[in-house]
Design a protein around this motif. Structure first.
Motif, PDB file in Angstrom:
ATOM      1  N   GLN B  37     -10.932  75.873  99.816  1.00 39.38           N
ATOM      2  CA  GLN B  37      -9.587  75.883  99.264  1.00 39.38           C
ATOM      3  C   GLN B  37      -8.893  77.208  99.538  1.00 39.38           C
ATOM      4  N   GLY B  38      -9.644  78.277  99.422  1.00 35.00           N
ATOM      5  CA  GLY B  38      -9.069  79.588  99.709  1.00 35.00           C
ATOM      6  C   GLY B  38      -8.368  80.202  98.522  1.00 35.00           C
ATOM      7  N   PRO B  39      -8.038  81.483  98.642  1.00 37.60           N
ATOM      8  CA  PRO B  39      -7.448  82.237  97.535  1.00 37.60           C
ATOM      9  C   PRO B  39      -5.977  81.881  97.341  1.00 37.60           C
ATOM     10  N   PRO B  40      -5.365  82.352  96.251  1.00 38.41           N
ATOM     11  CA  PRO B  40      -3.926  82.160  96.091  1.00 38.41           C
ATOM     12  C   PRO B  40      -3.162  82.864  97.206  1.00 38.41           C
ATOM     13  N   LEU B  41      -1.927  82.409  97.442  1.00 36.10           N
ATOM     14  CA  LEU B  41      -1.120  82.981  98.514  1.00 36.10           C
ATOM     15  C   LEU B  41      -0.879  84.477  98.306  1.00 36.10           C
ATOM     16  N   VAL B  42      -0.792  84.892  97.040  1.00 38.84           N
ATOM     17  CA  VAL B  42      -0.437  86.297  96.772  1.00 38.84           C
ATOM     18  C   VAL B  42      -1.673  87.183  96.641  1.00 38.84           C
ATOM     19  N   GLN B  43      -2.826  86.664  97.054  1.00 37.62           N
ATOM     20  CA  GLN B  43      -4.066  87.423  96.915  1.00 37.62           C
ATOM     21  C   GLN B  43      -3.984  88.857  97.467  1.00 37.62           C
ATOM     22  N   PRO B  44      -3.374  89.085  98.647  1.00 37.95           N
ATOM     23  CA  PRO B  44      -3.333  90.454  99.155  1.00 37.95           C
ATOM     24  C   PRO B  44      -2.679  91.431  98.181  1.00 37.95           C
ATOM     25  N   PHE B  45      -1.679  90.955  97.420  1.00 32.28           N
ATOM     26  CA  PHE B  45      -1.044  91.861  96.461  1.00 32.28           C
ATOM     27  C   PHE B  45      -2.007  92.223  95.340  1.00 32.28           C
ATOM     28  N   TYR B  46      -2.763  91.227  94.857  1.00 31.88           N
ATOM     29  CA  TYR B  46      -3.771  91.528  93.829  1.00 31.88           C
ATOM     30  C   TYR B  46      -4.735  92.589  94.341  1.00 31.88           C
ATOM     31  N   ASP B  47      -5.215  92.363  95.568  1.00 34.78           N
ATOM     32  CA  ASP B  47      -6.216  93.286  96.119  1.00 34.78           C
ATOM     33  C   ASP B  47      -5.663  94.706  96.178  1.00 34.78           C
ATOM     34  N   ILE B  48      -4.432  94.836  96.697  1.00 38.84           N
ATOM     35  CA  ILE B  48      -3.881  96.178  96.880  1.00 38.84           C
ATOM     36  C   ILE B  48      -3.652  96.847  95.539  1.00 38.84           C
ATOM     37  N   LEU B  49      -3.085  96.085  94.579  1.00 42.58           N
ATOM     38  CA  LEU B  49      -2.837  96.671  93.261  1.00 42.58           C
ATOM     39  C   LEU B  49      -4.136  97.130  92.628  1.00 42.58           C
ATOM     40  N   LYS B  50      -5.146  96.272  92.722  1.00 46.93           N
ATOM     41  CA  LYS B  50      -6.426  96.623  92.118  1.00 46.93           C
ATOM     42  C   LYS B  50      -6.995  97.899  92.746  1.00 46.93           C
ATOM     43  N   LEU B  51      -6.917  97.948  94.088  1.00 45.39           N
ATOM     44  CA  LEU B  51      -7.481  99.120  94.769  1.00 45.39           C
ATOM     45  C   LEU B  51      -6.737 100.388  94.357  1.00 45.39           C
ATOM     46  N   PHE B  52      -5.413 100.273  94.200  1.00 44.24           N
ATOM     47  CA  PHE B  52      -4.655 101.454  93.784  1.00 44.24           C
ATOM     48  C   PHE B  52      -5.100 101.948  92.421  1.00 44.24           C
ATOM     49  N   ALA B  53      -5.514 100.988  91.559  1.00 51.46           N
ATOM     50  CA  ALA B  53      -5.845 101.366  90.189  1.00 51.46           C
ATOM     51  C   ALA B  53      -7.278 101.855  90.045  1.00 51.46           C
ATOM     52  N   LYS B  54      -8.017 101.897  91.157  1.00 53.11           N
ATOM     53  CA  LYS B  54      -9.408 102.358  91.033  1.00 53.11           C
ATOM     54  C   LYS B  54      -9.451 103.882  91.034  1.00 53.11           C
ATOM     55  N   ARG B  55     -10.554 104.386  90.541  1.00 56.46           N
ATOM     56  CA  ARG B  55     -10.699 105.840  90.475  1.00 56.46           C
ATOM     57  C   ARG B  55     -10.766 106.407  91.902  1.00 56.46           C
ATOM     58  N   ARG B  56     -10.166 107.579  92.086  1.00 56.42           N
ATOM     59  CA  ARG B  56     -10.149 108.181  93.425  1.00 56.42           C
ATOM     60  C   ARG B  56     -11.502 108.833  93.722  1.00 56.42           C
ATOM     61  N   MET B  57     -12.128 108.309  94.727  1.00 58.34           N
ATOM     62  CA  MET B  57     -13.449 108.790  95.098  1.00 58.34           C
ATOM     63  C   MET B  57     -13.380 109.009  96.607  1.00 58.34           C
ATOM     64  N   ALA B  58     -13.772 110.168  97.084  1.00 59.60           N
ATOM     65  CA  ALA B  58     -13.650 110.400  98.520  1.00 59.60           C
ATOM     66  C   ALA B  58     -14.731 111.345  98.973  1.00 59.60           C
ATOM     67  N   ALA B  59     -14.941 111.372 100.277  1.00 60.22           N
ATOM     68  CA  ALA B  59     -15.936 112.294 100.809  1.00 60.22           C
ATOM     69  C   ALA B  59     -15.297 113.637 101.148  1.00 60.22           C
ATOM     70  N   ASN B  60     -14.004 113.643 101.475  1.00 61.43           N
ATOM     71  CA  ASN B  60     -13.313 114.898 101.758  1.00 61.43           C
ATOM     72  C   ASN B  60     -11.808 114.683 101.692  1.00 61.43           C
ATOM     73  N   THR B  61     -11.083 115.783 101.677  1.00 56.77           N
ATOM     74  CA  THR B  61      -9.626 115.673 101.515  1.00 56.77           C
ATOM     75  C   THR B  61      -8.965 115.142 102.775  1.00 56.77           C
ATOM     76  N   PHE B  62      -9.607 115.355 103.936  1.00 58.19           N
ATOM     77  CA  PHE B  62      -8.970 114.913 105.180  1.00 58.19           C
ATOM     78  C   PHE B  62      -8.754 113.401 105.193  1.00 58.19           C
ATOM     79  N   GLN B  63      -9.671 112.681 104.534  1.00 55.49           N
ATOM     80  CA  GLN B  63      -9.504 111.222 104.463  1.00 55.49           C
ATOM     81  C   GLN B  63      -8.153 110.853 103.884  1.00 55.49           C
ATOM     82  N   MET B  64      -7.746 111.626 102.868  1.00 51.27           N
ATOM     83  CA  MET B  64      -6.448 111.371 102.231  1.00 51.27           C
ATOM     84  C   MET B  64      -5.324 111.556 103.236  1.00 51.27           C
ATOM     85  N   ILE B  65      -5.403 112.667 103.993  1.00 55.07           N
ATOM     86  CA  ILE B  65      -4.352 112.937 104.976  1.00 55.07           C
ATOM     87  C   ILE B  65      -4.333 111.839 106.017  1.00 55.07           C
TER      88      ILE B  65
END
Lengths: 660, 288, 149
Positions: B37-65
């Motif tokens: 059946q597949g996900p709802p049509l707006v699934q990409p928006f859910y994914d992006i919003l959720k990812l934005f709301a996750k805690r910032r975890m990174a290996a280095n600052t350059f990744q951000m740039i």
């Protein structure tokens, strides 16, 4: 304007004398007075004198908006004798070298050149006296600026570099080879200036040969077997180019009856040129190909990388190898509209693609830089062959930006080499943790070679646009540009590959004479790139337009399509700068937490950095290597056939003379 | 001038929504092709919003740039296309973004993201000449690299440059990391080298990358719309058809090797491009 | 419920780790992905990378070898996150409870949010477990926000 008025009164000859002779004089002082402080002081002062002289030339050219020219009185001295004596002395020196190093190749080529030069002297009596005449147009100004300003910066950088270099080799102050080294470097700078401001081909040839000799001396500076072999190879190849140059001079003398470049350009040229004149131009191209290390002569430049890094930065990327392309650009109007020009574009384009391809397989940083240099020179030659105002404008911009970026990269490489005792880019992995400042400079240098908004890319855009009328050349430019991206990106990737956790590296201490030259060139590369459009429209375009005014039917300005200019560059720069700076400046985008790489949950810390636990609970440190596709792009697989193709293209150049 | 900027602004604001819906459609269609059946049509928006709301975890600052420049380059490229600017400049700005993302992948000493980046370099090598050749084709037709001059053509590009519709579709499959070209990472959650070049980007950084992907999708489809600019409806249908072709290709083919991909694009792809260019040289009016 | 809450509950990405199972539970988890159950309907994706994951599904007993790996994976997941223990072994060690190398259930190493019993649990049960875990994750996040404010 009023302030600059007195400048215009300075005679071009005075300036020429300062540009050519002052470095040599300072060099003699450095050689004669052997103390540490005098050397530092004199080289720095020489740098300042040269820089000021170059800026004066620039200012005069900018204010007067015309080419400067002047000639010494023909009767003042037996000029022809002097220049002939100079040539013969240089050849004698080369012959002595050949005997001393038992190099039959060098000896043979030098003998041939001797024969040609003697023939020229004996038959060329009807030509005018070789009074030194100076012709400084915009192209010369650009070259003088590159040679004098960037050259001086590199010479100053050479001071701490050579000290450390000799410390590594275990040479003490008393046995130091540095006085001779700086003497040669400074003499070279003077000769290079002479080469680009002389109007008489005989003088150009003389300076050309001086640079060949300087290059030989500097390549074999360390005196190892490898250095000697490579230096001799450079010598015979360049002397062979000298033969081509000498033949061109003979032909010009016999058929155009003048040696003045400007007079030659005004005589019937291009499609109207006679067969011997075209042949002479082909000979000049041959000479330029050897000097600019185009395939199949590229091996000497690769070998030249054994020399200390300041030599590579100065002679073998920023300046000397530019002499060849300079000569071609100088004569571009002369072969405008001929088949010769088209073949030249293809030959240059071929080297551009082939060496970019070979660079992908290299791990030696200096070798990558060497290949990239050859590649860019090929691009400049291709632009010259395309022979349209826009293409030539691209060539001029490449001259400037390549000199800045490559000088910078070589110097940064030298600093890294002294820091980590290797020039292998695999050993530079994670350099950002060890030498963050140098890495930053290096990354800026690399990115300035391939990304917008830096000038090299804008020049490439112009080159591609100019090449649309020659589809084969266009294909080469497109593919070459793409290949270029590959090796630079891979190299930068190795520099940045950092150990997680080690995100707050300590900034390393750099010697002030490392720091200042590096920062100067970095700032230069960035500033010139930001000012690329004013540079193009205000300076390059008028110059090139004037240049092509000589050619009937080739008039018309630099038609770098208004499209490129119309791009809202301010917006582009603004957005990009924000994108780069935002994560750095805004604390909120810093990570809350720094974590290591994902290794299936098996990651551990080992004494050698991060590692993982493997079978039987063994701990294993992680090592990562770049992929260089040796199986596909290896030198030993491709150099031979590529050289053969390149050689046949050169043969094609001579062949195209016959068919026009 | 002002109107141009406003249009560009509107496009930049609208693109993520359009791109999100198209991406959602992609997932639904893929699911249906697999009889799910597949996900709802707006699934990409859910994914992006959720990812934005996750805690910032990174290996280095350059990744951000690296991700911020990646996003900026996509946004800029789209704006430049809408404003009818120089296409060659646009391509290089696009390449800048991709190179920064590759460097972001390289910046962590992680086996998976390193290998992903290595392969992404080859992907870049594979499609870049095709893109540049396409732009050169437009130059032969119009005497200019600007997109605006294409808008001025009377005949749709697709008729004079049919082979480039195919190469653009291939480029789209490569840039979206679809099979058989998903060597450096996969568009869906198929696992190739874990997540390949994206492995070490997490939370908000991944959200920025996903957002940039939405822009990239719109931009790539915009390129194809350009092929039938005379009638936008036809253009959009053509673009959607190409997108559908990419989705079907993704579902019916297996992942191939980098070597195969490189060989395929540089032989078949470039041959198509060269043939079309040759035809243009032979028939097309080369102004000046 | 804010937009973010909705997004979180609609997009749980999963990391599946087998700490020492007989593969029975793993097969049931994979069954969730098949067209019959199609968990992508709920936005659930088996992402296979802790750095992208929201929910950690653990099957099997935790033993001396797998405890460290489990801990490492959990640490590499960015907050907010939840852990679901699946099957008898993951709950308590199951039939292997007294084994010399077994530490016990997942909760001997990680804070477990939802226990899904069964040997092996049905796919429906697993899907419900994930949904419950999302609820607990949201509650925890709200409590954290309140605590911070």
């Amino acid at each position: 304007m009023g302030l600059l008025e007195p400048l215009l009164k300075i005679s071009p000859l005075t300036l020429a004398a300062v540009l050519v002779f002052s470095p040599a004089l300072f060099g003699v002082v450095v050689f004669a007075v052997r103390t540490k402080w005098s050397r530092k002081g004199v080289v720095t002062v020489a740098g300042w004198v040269l820089t000021l002289a170059a800026i004066t030339v620039f200012a005069i050219a900018f204010v007067s908006r015309t080419a400067l020219s002047a000639t010494l009185p023909a009767k003042a001295a037996p000029w022809s004798m002097i220049v002939a004596g100079g040539d013969l002395a240089l050849l004698a020196a080369i012959l002595v070298i050949a005997v001393r190093f038992r190099s039959a190749m060098v000896f043979g080529v030098a003998l041939v050149q001797l024969a040609v030069v003697l023939y020229a002297e004996l038959t060329g009596g009807h030509a005018a006296e070789a009074a030194p005449s100076v012709f400084i147009d915009w192209l010369s100004v650009v070259m003088v600026m590159i040679v004098s300003v960037i050259g001086s910066i590199i010479a100053v950088y050479g001071l701490p570099y050579m000290k450390e270099h000799e410390r590594h080799l275990g040479i003490d102050e008393a046995g130091s080879h540095r006085p001779g080294f700086f003497l040669t470097m400074l003499v070279f700078l003077g000769a290079m200036n002479g080469l680009v401001i002389s109007d008489d081909l005989r003088w150009v040839f003389f300076f050309w040969e001086v640079t060949t000799l300087c290059s030989f001396l500097l390549i074999r500076h360390d005196g190892t077997d490898l250095a000697n072999t490579n230096a001799l190879r450079a010598l015979w190849m360049n002397t062979l180019g000298g033969v081509g140059f000498a033949v061109a001079i003979v032909l010009f003398g016999a058929h155009a009856h003048t040696y003045s470049v400007q007079a030659l350009l005004r005589s019937p040229m291009g499609a109207a040129a006679s067969l011997p004149i075209l042949a002479a131009l082909a000979c000049l191209m041959f000479a330029a190909f050897t000097k600019s290390a185009q395939m199949p002569f590229h091996s000497w430049l690769l070998g030249a990388m054994v020399a200390p890094t300041p030599v590579s930065a100065l002679l073998h990327s920023s300046t000397m190898v530019k002499a060849g392309v300079y000569l071609l650009m100088r004569f571009a109007p002369a072969f405008h509209g001929t088949q010769l020009s088209n073949v030249l574009a293809i030959a240059g384009g071929f080297t551009f693609v082939a060496t970019a391809f070979l660079a992908i397989g290299q791990t030696n940083a200096k070798k990558i830089l060497a290949y990239s240099t050859i590649s860019n020179l090929g691009l400049i030659i291709a632009c010259t062959g395309l022979n349209r105002p826009l293409a030539l404008a691209a060539a001029v911009m490449l001259l400037i930006f390549h000199a800045l970026s490559k000088g910078l990269l070589f110097m940064a490489c030298g600093v890294v080499e002294h820091g980590i005792h290797s020039r292998d880019i695999e050993d530079m992995q994670g350099l950002v943790n060890r030498m963050p400042l140098t890495t930053l400079i290096m990354v800026i240098g690399i990115l300035s070679m391939l990304l917008p908004p830096f000038g090299v890319l804008i020049a490439k855009l112009a080159a591609i646009e100019a090449s649309v009328h020659l589809p084969l050349a266009m294909g080469m430019l497109v593919i070459g540009s793409t290949l270029t991206v590959a090796f630079w990106t891979k190299w930068t990737g190795r520099l940045l590959a950092s150990e997680p956790g080690a995100v707050h590296p300590k900034i390393e201490h750099l010697h002030v004479m490392y720091f200042v030259p590096l920062v100067l060139l970095t700032v230069g590369a960035v500033a010139f790139s930001l000012a690329v459009f004013p540079l193009l429209t205000e300076l390059v375009e008028p110059a090139v337009t004037q240049y092509y005014a000589l050619v009937p039917g080739a008039a018309g300005g630099v038609d770098l399509s208004t499209d490129v200019l119309a791009v809202p560059w301010l917006l582009v720069f603004g957005v990009m700068a924000t994108a780069v700076l935002a994560p750095v400046l805004v604390a909120r985008t810093r990570p809350d937490e720094e974590v290591g790489a994902y290794m299936c949950g098996e990651q551990i810390e080992t004494p050698n950095g991060s590692g993982f636990i493997t079978v039987a609970e063994q701990s294993c440190s992680l090592s990562i290597r770049g992929h260089y596709f040796e199986r596909y792009v290896g030198e030993d697989r491709h150099t031979l056939w590529m050289s053969l193709v390149a050689a046949s293209l050169i043969a094609g150049m001579f062949g195209s003379v016959a068919v026009r | 001038m002002m109107a141009e900027y406003l249009t560009a602004l509107a496009a930049v604001l609208a693109a993520p929504f359009l791109g999100g819906i198209l991406m959602g459609l992609d997932r639904v269609v893929s699911a249906r092709l697999q009889s799910r059946q597949g996900p709802p049509l707006v699934q990409p928006f859910y994914d992006i919003l959720k990812l934005f709301a996750k805690r910032r975890m990174a290996a280095n600052t350059f990744q951000m740039i690296s991700v911020s420049v990646y996003l900026a380059s996509m946004v800029l490229s789209l704006a430049l296309l809408v404003m009818g600017q120089d296409l060659l400049v646009l391509l290089f700005i696009l390449a800048l973004g991709n190179i920064m993302l590759i460097l972001g992948g390289f910046s962590v000493k992680s086996p998976y993201s390193q290998l992903g980046s290595q392969r992404e370099v080859i992907v870049l090598l594979a499609y870049e000449p095709l893109l540049v050749c396409m732009v050169v084709g437009t130059y032969i037709l119009t005497g200019s690299f600007s997109a605006a001059s294409v808008f001025g053509l009377e005949r749709p590009l697709a008729l004079s440059m049919p082979a480039f519709v195919i190469t653009q579709t291939l480029v789209m499959a490569m840039k979206l990391h679809k099979s058989p070209f998903d060597v450096s990472a996969s568009h869906h959650a198929h696992q190739e080298l874990v997540r390949g070049i994206y492995t070490e980007f997490s939370g908000p950084q991944m959200a920025v990358i996903e957002l940039a992907h939405l822009y990239e999708l719109v931009l790539l489809l915009g390129f194809i719309v350009l092929f039938w600019h005379t009638n936008l409806v036809v253009g959009i249908v053509l673009a959607l058809a190409c997108h559908a072709a990419v989705i079907v290709l993704d579902n019916v083919s297996a992942r191939m090797t980098t070597r195969w991909m490189f060989g395929f694009t540089w032989s078949v792809g470039l041959a198509l491009a060269a043939a079309n260019l040759a035809a243009l040289y032979a028939t097309g009016p080369l102004p000046r | 419920m804010g937009l973010i809450d909705i997004a979180r509950s609609k997009s749980p990405w999963i990391l599946h780790f087998d700490a020492g199972a007989c593969n029975g539970c793993d097969i049931e988890i994979l069954a969730c992905l098949t067209p019959v159950y199609d968990v992508e309907r709920f936005g659930i994706i088996n992402i296979g990378n802790p750095k992208h994951a929201d929910v950690l599904l653990v099957t099997g007993t935790v033993n001396k070898r797998s405890a460290r790996v489990l801990r490492n994976l959990y640490d590499q997941m960015p907050d907010p996150k939840a852990v679901v223990a699946i099957g008898a072994c993951a709950l308590s060690g199951g039939v292997f409870h007294e084994c010399y190398n077994v530490l016990g259930g997942v909760d001997s190493v990680l804070p477990v949010d939802v226990y899904v019993p069964g040997c092996a649990p049905k796919p429906e049960a697993i899907i419900e477990g994930v949904v419950m875990a999302l609820g607990k994750m949201q509650e925890r996040e709200h409590a954290r926000k309140r605590g911070a404010a």
